[in-house]
Design a protein around this motif. Structure first.
Motif, PDB file in Angstrom:
ATOM      1  N   ASN A   3       0.638  -1.341   0.185  1.00 67.30           N
ATOM      2  CA  ASN A   3       0.003  -0.097  -0.054  1.00 67.30           C
ATOM      3  C   ASN A   3       0.646   1.157  -0.062  1.00 67.30           C
ATOM      4  O   ASN A   3       0.615   2.267  -0.753  1.00 67.30           O
ATOM      5  CB  ASN A   3      -0.977   0.051   1.039  1.00 67.30           C
ATOM      6  CG  ASN A   3      -2.153  -0.946   1.049  1.00 67.30           C
ATOM      7  OD1 ASN A   3      -2.752  -1.080  -0.082  1.00 67.30           O
ATOM      8  ND2 ASN A   3      -2.594  -1.593   2.208  1.00 67.30           N
ATOM      9  N   LYS A   6       2.217   1.646  -3.438  1.00 64.13           N
ATOM     10  CA  LYS A   6       1.078   2.168  -4.258  1.00 64.13           C
ATOM     11  C   LYS A   6       1.023   3.641  -4.137  1.00 64.13           C
ATOM     12  O   LYS A   6       0.942   4.299  -4.912  1.00 64.13           O
ATOM     13  CB  LYS A   6      -0.162   1.355  -4.025  1.00 64.13           C
ATOM     14  CG  LYS A   6      -1.301   1.861  -4.787  1.00 64.13           C
ATOM     15  CD  LYS A   6      -2.322   1.018  -4.341  1.00 64.13           C
ATOM     16  CE  LYS A   6      -3.854   1.563  -5.145  1.00 64.13           C
ATOM     17  NZ  LYS A   6      -5.039   0.830  -4.686  1.00 64.13           N
ATOM     18  N   THR A 137       0.304   8.234   8.025  1.00 65.55           N
ATOM     19  CA  THR A 137       0.986   7.807   6.744  1.00 65.55           C
ATOM     20  C   THR A 137       2.146   8.820   6.365  1.00 65.55           C
ATOM     21  O   THR A 137       3.058   8.205   5.874  1.00 65.55           O
ATOM     22  CB  THR A 137      -0.405   8.131   5.678  1.00 65.55           C
ATOM     23  OG1 THR A 137      -1.210   7.225   5.918  1.00 65.55           O
ATOM     24  CG2 THR A 137       0.372   7.571   4.092  1.00 65.55           C
ATOM     25  N   SER A 313      -0.599   0.189   8.532  1.00 66.19           N
ATOM     26  CA  SER A 313      -1.002  -0.125   6.984  1.00 66.19           C
ATOM     27  C   SER A 313      -2.554   0.199   6.884  1.00 66.19           C
ATOM     28  O   SER A 313      -3.038   0.427   5.751  1.00 66.19           O
ATOM     29  CB  SER A 313      -0.972  -1.920   7.183  1.00 66.19           C
ATOM     30  OG  SER A 313      -1.719  -2.475   8.077  1.00 66.19           O
ATOM     31  N   LYS A 317      -4.006   2.165   3.836  1.00 62.72           N
ATOM     32  CA  LYS A 317      -5.039   1.924   2.895  1.00 62.72           C
ATOM     33  C   LYS A 317      -6.106   3.033   2.703  1.00 62.72           C
ATOM     34  O   LYS A 317      -6.575   3.433   1.630  1.00 62.72           O
ATOM     35  CB  LYS A 317      -5.723   0.495   3.273  1.00 62.72           C
ATOM     36  CG  LYS A 317      -6.551  -0.292   2.476  1.00 62.72           C
ATOM     37  CD  LYS A 317      -7.031  -1.474   3.182  1.00 62.72           C
ATOM     38  CE  LYS A 317      -8.126  -2.048   2.429  1.00 62.72           C
ATOM     39  NZ  LYS A 317      -8.476  -3.342   2.881  1.00 62.72           N
ATOM     40  N   ASN A 320      -4.942   5.536   0.432  1.00 69.97           N
ATOM     41  CA  ASN A 320      -4.913   5.116  -0.889  1.00 69.97           C
ATOM     42  C   ASN A 320      -6.428   5.245  -1.458  1.00 69.97           C
ATOM     43  O   ASN A 320      -6.652   5.491  -2.526  1.00 69.97           O
ATOM     44  CB  ASN A 320      -4.587   3.801  -0.989  1.00 69.97           C
ATOM     45  CG  ASN A 320      -2.910   3.765  -1.205  1.00 69.97           C
ATOM     46  OD1 ASN A 320      -2.364   4.597  -1.713  1.00 69.97           O
ATOM     47  ND2 ASN A 320      -2.232   2.896  -0.466  1.00 69.97           N
ATOM     48  N   GLN A 321      -7.329   4.962  -0.814  1.00 69.56           N
ATOM     49  CA  GLN A 321      -8.617   4.841  -1.023  1.00 69.56           C
ATOM     50  C   GLN A 321      -9.299   6.218  -1.487  1.00 69.56           C
ATOM     51  O   GLN A 321      -9.809   6.586  -2.455  1.00 69.56           O
ATOM     52  CB  GLN A 321      -9.595   4.189  -0.171  1.00 69.56           C
ATOM     53  CG  GLN A 321      -9.407   2.787  -0.094  1.00 69.56           C
ATOM     54  CD  GLN A 321     -10.158   2.115   1.073  1.00 69.56           C
ATOM     55  OE1 GLN A 321     -10.657   2.877   2.102  1.00 69.56           O
ATOM     56  NE2 GLN A 321     -10.313   0.774   1.344  1.00 69.56           N
TER      57      GLN A 321
END
Length: 558
Positions: A3, A6, A137, A313, A317, A320-321
């Motif tokens: 993640n 990404k 993050t 994590s 995530k 990222n969403q």
């Protein structure tokens, strides 16, 4: 970790190059560590040429050798230290820049969604992502930079030790690697679970605090404040427990591995005592001890970075969403695509908005159908209808916040879908049914979200007419308002918002329930003020007040 990788792919090219530069600097730093390690053993071994007589003679051959090796060792240590400081500074500044880009992009993605999605989404979750997940993050990105640079350092130091002291290094490396491997296998799942718990409890806490503060009067009157406090405390206990567990799982390995290394070092000393070549063993142990001094901090930082990334994590995530959310397509984008951008001003001396066979349906809910109607400049219109009849929905369609299921809306016979949204919005003054007031002065609240300059003298004159001077004093524009306007009445809050509309007249003025919290006298004062100042505007007002509706020559019943 996937993640996080990404996430890095969302970055502009400039920041990807900075990430590569961090890796290059880590390689340079690693090479300098190799040079330091290769110079420590000759430096220690140079003492083997000393004798009691040569100790007093600085010009003696043995002393010259020692000084030469000492200068070599010190110079490599100095270069290595400078490179390390530069690497740390650069990697954390790069991480900070990347974090700024990601947080800004996330905020942009959230507020640039389709309006209908923003209306129906869990806004507390987005708020929690912005204030909790993005900082975590960002820290994970810093830890990722730390992880990469320390892994490179570890690889290079290990390779150099493999050449310099093969046997001792292999024995030590096996024990240290096994220690971290066992620890990693034991803690990996726990770190992930604790990270998910941190994200979950942060989101719950944000939602709880937001809803409690917004409904504080209800909790005071119902006497349920104690229950909210207990709920918050229980959530906080679980949250802090998860934070504590994450710190424990990331810090414990350091002391376990240090114990293993000191045990190994003691074992090597005991072997060297029984050896005939004790000075050679002393040089080997000195080299190994120095290597441990360089390796262990890097190894621990590597594990701590891995532990933090693993525990973050769920936050990564979520970010990222958010970054993968689709932004709304503006009419400007669509118009450019069709090469039909109307750049000239669509507004004339006689403006009108036309509704033609207009209909809208929220998913599978009730479908609203609106009669054909024209809102005309100089003929103020009141929209009247019972609750749920589609009054606010119609306003949102006119404002291009929603797209009609059927039919069209035209401004001066031109489809609003073919007009530049920026131009359209620059000609609209709008006040929602529940305007938001935040902690700040009355003037700051009026100017919030506005690109227009509003004359302070005009604000003062209009505010005086609305009774704000009598209630807040001569400096009423500087009057402090708390969040949600808690320290003023509902009528005062509404007048603060209406002051902005009355002082910033535009070709189209749309107001949703302007008198819902006003007494009849004040409502009439505002309506008279608005109608006198906006004779050349299209005025659309949603109202339940029969008295106020009577002042409007045109009425649309829903």
């Amino acid at each position: 970790m996937k993640n996080l990788i990404k996430l890095i792919f969302y970055l502009p090219k400039k920041y990807k190059l900075q990430c590569l530069l961090v890796i290059f600097l880590a390689l340079c730093m690693s090479l300098s560590e190799v040079v330091v390690l290769s110079s420590i053993k000759p430096f220690i071994q140079s003492f083997s040429s000393l004798s009691k007589n040569s100790l007093a003679l600085l010009d003696s051959n043995p002393n010259k050798i020692i000084l030469k090796e000492a200068y070599r060792f010190l110079s490599t240590v100095l270069v290595c230290g400078i490179l390390r400081v530069f690497l740390i500074s650069f990697q954390y500044r790069t991480a900070a820049s990347i974090s700024t880009i990601i947080s800004s992009k996330a905020f942009k993605k959230i507020i640039n969604q389709e309006y209908i999605n923003i209306k129906s989404v869990n806004q507390s979750k987005f708020l929690s992502i912005l204030i909790q997940d993005i900082p975590r993050t960002s820290e994970a990105i810093s830890n990722c930079a730390n992880l990469v640079s320390n892994i490179i350092i570890l690889i290079f130091i290990s390779l150099s030790l493999l050449v310099i002291e093969t046997r001792l290094f292999l024995i030590s490396a096996i024990f240290i690697a096994l220690s971290y491997l066992i620890i990693g296998l034991l803690f990996a799942k726990k770190l992930k679970v604790n990270g998910e718990n941190i994200t979950k409890y942060n989101h719950k806490e944000t939602a709880l605090a937001r809803s409690t503060m917004a409904s504080i009067v209800d909790f005071i009157i119902s006497g349920s404040s104690a229950r909210q406090i207990k709920t918050f405390r229980n959530n906080e206990i679980e949250l802090r427990k998860s934070y504590a567990n994450t710190l424990i799982y990331s810090q414990i390995p350091r002391y376990i591995v240090e114990t293993v290394c000191l045990s190994l070092f003691t074992f090597f000393i005991l072997i060297s005592i029984s050896s005939k070549s004790s000075l050679l063993i002393f040089a080997q142990l000195g080299t190994l001890l120095f290597a441990f001094n360089r390796v262990l901090p890097s190894a621990q930082q590597t594990f701590s970075a891995y532990a933090f990334i693993k525990s973050s994590s769920a936050s990564i995530k979520n970010v990222n969403q958010v970054l993968s959310l689709k932004e709304k397509k503006t009419s400007r984008d669509l118009i450019f695509k069709n090469n039909k951008l109307f750049k000239e001003n669509r507004f004339t001396k006689k403006n009108k908005i036309s509704l033609i066979d207009l209909a809208f349906q929220y998913h599978k809910n009730k479908k609203f159908k609106f009669e054909n109607f024209e809102f005309i400049q100089g003929r103020p219109t009141a929209i009247i209808g019972k609750s749920g009849s589609g009054k606010t929905t119609l306003i949102e369609l006119i404002l291009k916040l929603l797209d009609p299921t059927n039919g069209e809306i035209k401004i001066n016979n031109q489809d609003i879908n073919k007009i530049d949204l920026n131009e359209y919005y620059q000609n609209i003054s709008y006040l929602s049914q529940s305007p938001f007031l935040f902690s700040g002065s009355l003037y700051e609240n009026i100017m919030f979200g506005s690109n227009d300059e509003i004359d302070k003298d005009l604000l003062f004159k209009n505010g005086e007419k609305l009774g704000l001077k009598d209630e807040f004093g001569d400096n009423f524009l500087d009057y402090y308002i708390s969040d949600f306007g808690r320290n003023i009445s509902g009528g005062q809050a509404q007048r603060c918002s209406l002051l902005k509309i009355a002082s910033n007249i535009k070709p189209i003025i749309i107001i949703d329930e302007p008198s819902s919290a006003l007494d009849q006298k004040t409502s009439m004062i505002f309506t008279d003020l608005l109608l006198s100042k906006a004779k050349d505007s299209i005025i659309i007002i949603i109202t339940h007040s029969k008295e106020q509706a009577e002042l409007f020559p045109a009425k649309l019943y829903l």
